[in-house]
Design a protein around this motif. Structure first.
Motif, mmCIF file in Angstrom:
data_model
loop_
_atom_site.group_PDB
_atom_site.id
_atom_site.type_symbol
_atom_site.label_atom_id
_atom_site.label_comp_id
_atom_site.label_asym_id
_atom_site.label_seq_id
_atom_site.Cartn_x
_atom_site.Cartn_y
_atom_site.Cartn_z
ATOM 1 N N LEU A 96 0.823 -1.196 0.000
ATOM 2 C CA LEU A 96 0.000 0.000 0.000
ATOM 3 C C LEU A 96 0.863 1.254 0.000
ATOM 4 O O LEU A 96 1.828 1.366 0.746
ATOM 5 C CB LEU A 96 -0.915 0.021 1.227
ATOM 6 N N GLY A 98 -0.369 4.983 0.427
ATOM 7 C CA GLY A 98 -1.630 5.652 0.663
ATOM 8 C C GLY A 98 -2.726 4.610 0.664
ATOM 9 O O GLY A 98 -2.595 3.554 1.293
ATOM 10 N N SER A 99 -3.802 4.852 -0.054
ATOM 11 C CA SER A 99 -4.904 3.884 -0.127
ATOM 12 C C SER A 99 -4.824 3.023 -1.382
ATOM 13 O O SER A 99 -5.719 2.216 -1.631
ATOM 14 C CB SER A 99 -6.247 4.629 -0.102
ATOM 15 N N TRP A 100 -3.758 3.172 -2.165
ATOM 16 C CA TRP A 100 -3.608 2.426 -3.413
ATOM 17 C C TRP A 100 -2.466 1.420 -3.293
ATOM 18 O O TRP A 100 -1.435 1.710 -2.693
ATOM 19 C CB TRP A 100 -3.313 3.376 -4.580
ATOM 20 N N ARG A 101 -2.678 0.261 -3.911
ATOM 21 C CA ARG A 101 -1.615 -0.725 -3.998
ATOM 22 C C ARG A 101 -0.803 -0.489 -5.278
ATOM 23 O O ARG A 101 -1.339 -0.054 -6.293
ATOM 24 C CB ARG A 101 -2.189 -2.139 -4.002
ATOM 25 N N GLY A 251 -4.757 9.516 -0.726
ATOM 26 C CA GLY A 251 -4.909 9.381 0.721
ATOM 27 C C GLY A 251 -3.582 9.195 1.436
ATOM 28 O O GLY A 251 -3.512 8.558 2.480
ATOM 29 N N GLU A 315 -14.949 0.930 -6.985
ATOM 30 C CA GLU A 315 -14.856 2.023 -6.017
ATOM 31 C C GLU A 315 -14.642 3.335 -6.757
ATOM 32 O O GLU A 315 -13.792 3.430 -7.648
ATOM 33 C CB GLU A 315 -13.696 1.762 -5.055
#
Length: 475
Positions: A96, A98-101, A251, A315
């Motif tokens: 990860l 932030g909120s992304w992989r 994020g 999402e």
């Protein structure tokens, strides 16, 4: 500032004499320090089994903390131009940031890159075959006086994402480091950067030219994220900087991050064998490279407007849906895909809602686009909307009146309607200080009204004449 002599650049540890102290004007370093640094790297190369998958590391100390000695985990390698130093870090695809992989680049639509950048060469960009580039330099200008002392390159390999951070331990290593950077970039299918077309690429090419290394960028597709990100998200955040986009779209809140403006000081302190903050520079550069990956993923799902997720519909992307739709629409319009462009622009305007100068700007652009496409009824409705409401006493309202007059005269063949819209424009123009450019002057409007009045009168006379002829024919 003059660069080191050519025999020093190619001499490695056996090159010419190098000064023992460094400063912004004299980035010298002792030969003994180079030997010690290379020796430490060689020793680690023999004992380490290779980079290990891990979560994103933090610096071992606060950014303001100085450390002494050489950066940790540097390894020596030998290239055609000599020895160079680098730190290698490996991450699993599901790491990860932030909120992304990192692995979420899989499945994106590269067509979004081509559209939003206006560059057809990006239509087939494979993010898993690209190299992600970020540099640290001693200044913003080019030429021999600016040193590129760190080059971060990231790429996907197998089930991992690898980051290679080439480091300039001293002037003697410059040619070798740049040659290795050029080799690695040339091996990629494309380059991804943030403001790299205007900065990183040119700083590297400047230095490569000086040391006789061929540029690897020629003919290589280059996705510069700054421009499409600004196009899609401009005005949404306080600025368009990388870290601002990280917070708003990914994020990501950086912790213990050394500002890039402090990087040159850290390198010069290191060369002068003073306590330095290079670990903070390595960490800052690493985060920049990782953000290139996740921002690429975010941009690549712009047209879908959602990222793959556990839910049936995925999402929703972070960011302003209205601005995103409007940006896509304008990009489609520029590329000639006008029918689809109008759909996206209308979608953006609907999402933005009514009120405010920006809404009226968008209404005007949409109305003009509809008019240019010959969609007369839709254009007339959109223009009429700009002439109603509390805000309808501005330059855009005046432009809308003028456009409606032209529409009635030329598209609808209604000079009387055109004259009426012109009279209203004249009344609106009195005492108005338009903020929009290109608004008609009172003289322009009076001349238009005079012409339309004559044209309408002539049209009425023609209608009366034909009616008279028809009546006489019946009798």
């Amino acid at each position: 500032m003059r660069g080191p002599r050519r025999d020093q650049r190619h001499g490695g540890r056996d090159g010419g004499t190098v000064s023992s102290a460094g400063s912004p004007g004299d980035p010298g370093v002792s030969r003994e320090r180079i030997a010690r640094l290379l020796g430490r790297g060689a020793a680690r190369a023999k004992t380490d089994s290779g980079p290990r998958a891990q979560s994103i590391p933090a610096t071992e100390s606060q950014p303001g903390t100085h450390t002494s000695g050489d950066p940790v985990d540097l390894e020596e390698s030998v290239g055609p131009a000599g020895d160079y130093l680098a730190r290698c870090t490996e991450f699993e695809r599901d790491t990860l940031h932030g909120s992304w992989r990192l692995g979420e680049v899989d499945g994106l639509d590269p067509g979004a890159f081509a559209l939003l950048c206006g560059d057809a060469s990006l239509a087939d960009l494979d993010p898993e075959r690209a190299v992600y580039l970020d540099t640290e330099t001693t200044g913003l200008s080019g030429g021999a006086g600016t040193w590129v002392f760190m080059v971060g390159l990231g790429w996907f390999e197998g089930g991992a994402f690898k980051v290679w951070q080439g480091f300039l331990g001293g002037p003697e290593q410059e040619a070798a480091l740049l040659a290795e950077v050029a080799r690695r970039i040339a091996d990629a299918q494309a380059v991804v950067s943030f403001f790299g077309k205007s900065f990183d690429r040119h700083r590297l090419e400047d230095k490569m030219r000086i040391v006789g290394v061929d540029s690897p960028f020629e003919g290589l597709p280059h996705l510069d994220l700054y421009h499409p990100m600004r196009r899609v998200n401009g005005g949404q955040f306080e600025n368009d900087r990388l870290q601002t986009l990280e917070r708003g779209l990914l994020g990501l809140e950086r912790e213990q991050d050394l500002p890039g403006s402090m990087a040159p000081e850290a390198w010069f302190d290191y060369l002068a064998e003073r306590p330095h903050r290079l670990e903070g520079v390595f960490h800052h550069n690493l985060l920049d490279v990782l953000s290139l990956v996740t921002l690429t993923a975010h941009l690549g799902f712009t047209l879908a407007e959602q990222r793959p997720g556990a839910g049936k519909g995925g999402e929703a992307l972070a960011g302003c849906p209205a601005r995103r739709a409007w940006a896509v629409g304008r990009a489609l319009w520029t590329s000639g895909q006008r029918a689809e462009a109008l759909e996206w622009m209308g979608r953006g305007l609907d999402r933005l809602g009514e009120g405010g100068e920006e809404c009226r700007d968008w209404q005007w652009l949409l109305a003009e686009s509809l008019r240019l496409e010959g969609r007369v009824d839709a254009a007339r409705a959109a223009l009429a909307a700009l002439t109603r409401g509390k805000a309808a006493r501005d330059g855009l309202a005046l432009l809308a009146h003028e456009a409606l007059a032209k529409l009635h005269e030329h598209a609808l063949g209604d000079p009387d309607g055109a004259a009426e819209w012109t009279r209203e424009a004249i009344a609106l123009r009195v005492g108005l200080t338009p903020r929009a450019s290109g608004v008609p002057t009172p003289g322009d409007l009076e001349h238009r009204l005079e012409r339309l009045t004559l044209k309408a009168a002539a049209a009425r006379e023609e209608v009366a004449r034909r009616q008279q002829q028809s009546t006489e024919h019946v009798q």
